[in-house]
Scaffold this motif. Structure first.
Motif, PDB file in Angstrom:
ATOM      1  N   GLU A 166      21.040  -5.174 -19.234  1.00 42.14           N
ATOM      2  CA  GLU A 166      19.863  -4.503 -18.674  1.00 42.14           C
ATOM      3  C   GLU A 166      19.090  -3.702 -19.712  1.00 42.14           C
ATOM      4  N   GLY A 167      19.625  -3.588 -20.917  1.00 41.50           N
ATOM      5  CA  GLY A 167      18.917  -2.859 -21.963  1.00 41.50           C
ATOM      6  C   GLY A 167      19.682  -1.634 -22.423  1.00 41.50           C
ATOM      7  N   ILE A 168      19.299  -1.128 -23.570  1.00 40.87           N
ATOM      8  CA  ILE A 168      20.041  -0.026 -24.179  1.00 40.87           C
ATOM      9  C   ILE A 168      19.920   1.281 -23.399  1.00 40.87           C
ATOM     10  N   LEU A 169      18.822   1.487 -22.697  1.00 39.65           N
ATOM     11  CA  LEU A 169      18.625   2.734 -21.967  1.00 39.65           C
ATOM     12  C   LEU A 169      19.522   2.821 -20.732  1.00 39.65           C
ATOM     13  N   LYS A 170      19.894   1.682 -20.188  1.00 40.16           N
ATOM     14  CA  LYS A 170      20.765   1.670 -19.013  1.00 40.16           C
ATOM     15  C   LYS A 170      22.222   1.367 -19.379  1.00 40.16           C
ATOM     16  N   ALA A 171      22.453   0.914 -20.588  1.00 43.92           N
ATOM     17  CA  ALA A 171      23.811   0.555 -21.005  1.00 43.92           C
ATOM     18  C   ALA A 171      24.617   1.814 -21.310  1.00 43.92           C
ATOM     19  N   ILE A 195      28.042  -1.093 -24.813  1.00 44.58           N
ATOM     20  CA  ILE A 195      27.596  -1.455 -26.163  1.00 44.58           C
ATOM     21  C   ILE A 195      28.777  -1.835 -27.047  1.00 44.58           C
ATOM     22  N   GLU A 196      29.830  -1.010 -26.998  1.00 45.65           N
ATOM     23  CA  GLU A 196      30.986  -1.248 -27.867  1.00 45.65           C
ATOM     24  C   GLU A 196      31.721  -2.532 -27.501  1.00 45.65           C
ATOM     25  N   LEU A 197      31.990  -2.723 -26.203  1.00 51.02           N
ATOM     26  CA  LEU A 197      32.750  -3.894 -25.779  1.00 51.02           C
ATOM     27  C   LEU A 197      31.981  -5.191 -26.013  1.00 51.02           C
ATOM     28  N   THR A 253      17.768  -5.068 -25.219  1.00 49.72           N
ATOM     29  CA  THR A 253      18.014  -4.704 -26.613  1.00 49.72           C
ATOM     30  C   THR A 253      19.445  -4.989 -27.037  1.00 49.72           C
ATOM     31  N   VAL A 254      20.407  -4.688 -26.164  1.00 48.80           N
ATOM     32  CA  VAL A 254      21.813  -4.850 -26.517  1.00 48.80           C
ATOM     33  C   VAL A 254      22.180  -6.327 -26.602  1.00 48.80           C
ATOM     34  N   GLY A 261      19.907  -8.297 -28.941  1.00 51.17           N
ATOM     35  CA  GLY A 261      20.213  -7.985 -30.334  1.00 51.17           C
ATOM     36  C   GLY A 261      21.470  -8.690 -30.811  1.00 51.17           C
ATOM     37  N   GLN A 262      22.469  -8.757 -29.931  1.00 44.45           N
ATOM     38  CA  GLN A 262      23.723  -9.423 -30.294  1.00 44.45           C
ATOM     39  C   GLN A 262      23.509 -10.921 -30.493  1.00 44.45           C
ATOM     40  N   LYS A 263      22.751 -11.535 -29.593  1.00 50.21           N
ATOM     41  CA  LYS A 263      22.492 -12.967 -29.741  1.00 50.21           C
ATOM     42  C   LYS A 263      21.536 -13.244 -30.902  1.00 50.21           C
ATOM     43  N   GLY A 264      20.671 -12.269 -31.207  1.00 50.53           N
ATOM     44  CA  GLY A 264      19.844 -12.386 -32.403  1.00 50.53           C
ATOM     45  C   GLY A 264      20.710 -12.390 -33.654  1.00 50.53           C
ATOM     46  N   ALA A 265      21.787 -11.607 -33.612  1.00 54.36           N
ATOM     47  CA  ALA A 265      22.737 -11.590 -34.730  1.00 54.36           C
ATOM     48  C   ALA A 265      23.416 -12.945 -34.887  1.00 54.36           C
ATOM     49  N   ILE A 266      23.764 -13.573 -33.763  1.00 58.05           N
ATOM     50  CA  ILE A 266      24.387 -14.899 -33.824  1.00 58.05           C
ATOM     51  C   ILE A 266      23.424 -15.909 -34.444  1.00 58.05           C
ATOM     52  N   HIS A 267      22.148 -15.782 -34.117  1.00 63.41           N
ATOM     53  CA  HIS A 267      21.138 -16.682 -34.686  1.00 63.41           C
ATOM     54  C   HIS A 267      21.106 -16.552 -36.208  1.00 63.41           C
TER      55      HIS A 267
END
Length: 268
Positions: free
Chosen positions: A106-111, A116-118, A161-162, A165-171
């Protein structure tokens, strides 16, 4: 143009060459007990490829093993020591890094901090550790294919964002790994699905109504659609490397430029 019968794989012309000559004889699949991982497992079994099915919960895999022959590896991918201890001994031609979680979607503001860590540990770090354990053996044997499960969320900006961002890292990992593996004869493919009918929504949202809304509203992709893409990527002739496959539902269009006016603009 008529659609081929279901018994005819969409990738049959290339796959017949690959599997008849048994270029790839074995595969490791993470997150193999459900969704895309389970469908991919079944497809490789049909091609008589030796399968190593990895997951934390192996109950479904144990039931399937009563009817099919494959190996089960029970690992919690949050346990880095176990990744290296068990996977460094496994010799496979293909690795499909598929395991993932939607915590924080849902995004970093709601996470939460835990979200984020898990999710970062599973969606990014476990991929890197799995690659570190498996790929050196591929290089040594001069044969291998790495398949990383990306997402449209990693290719296009969105309100996530979370997870995005993680899947952007995989890319970026997929692109960089191809450069690292230059000259090794090991291929790298990234599969980037849109919204797919899996348990993603249930795991991503604690609110059942939000989960239901997220996983409805249009005709979603199904695990077999993503398995089609994986099988195509690993079945083309050696001279070809399918770097990225982007798959969305016909009714889903990624990208766009959101315009949301504010109620209190600062005028100068």
């Amino acid at each position: 143009i008529r659609r081929p019968p279901r018994s005819t794989p969409l990738y049959s012309s290339a796959a017949s060459d690959v599997y008849k000559r048994q270029i790839y004889k074995s595969v490791l699949i993470t997150g193999a007990s459900s969704g895309i991982g389970l469908e991919t497992l079944k497809r490789f079994l049909k091609e008589n490829v030796k399968v190593y099915a990895l997951d934390k919960d192996v109950s479904i895999l144990e039931k399937l093993k009563k009817k099919h022959k494959f190996e089960i590896i029970q690992i919690d991918l949050f346990d880095t020591d176990q990744i290296y201890k068990k996977l460094s001994k496994v010799k496979v031609d293909i690795v499909v890094c598929n395991a993932g979680i939607g915590r924080g979607a849902e995004g970093i503001l709601k996470a939460s901090r835990q979200d984020i860590e898990l999710s970062t540990r599973l969606n990014v770090e476990s991929y890197l550790h799995t690659l570190k354990a498996i790929v050196p053996g591929m290089i040594k044997r001069r044969k291998g294919h790495v398949v990383l499960m990306g997402s449209l969320a990693g290719l296009y900006p969105q309100m996530s964002t979370v997870y995005g961002g993680q899947k952007g890292a995989i890319h970026r990992i997929a692109q960089s790994l191809r450069i690292e593996l230059s000259g090794s004869r090991v291929k790298v493919s990234e599969i980037c699905p849109g919204r797919t009918k899996t348990n993603f929504g249930k795991a991503a949202f604690t609110d059942k109504n939000k989960a239901k809304k997220f996983m409805s509203g249009f005709t979603l992709l199904e695990p077999r659609d993503i398995a089609d893409a994986i099988m195509f990527a690993v079945s083309v002739r050696w001279r070809s490397n399918i770097s990225t496959i982007e798959i969305s539902g016909t009714e889903q269009s990624p990208g766009g430029v959101p315009i949301i006016p504010v109620k209190d603009p600062i005028l100068s």
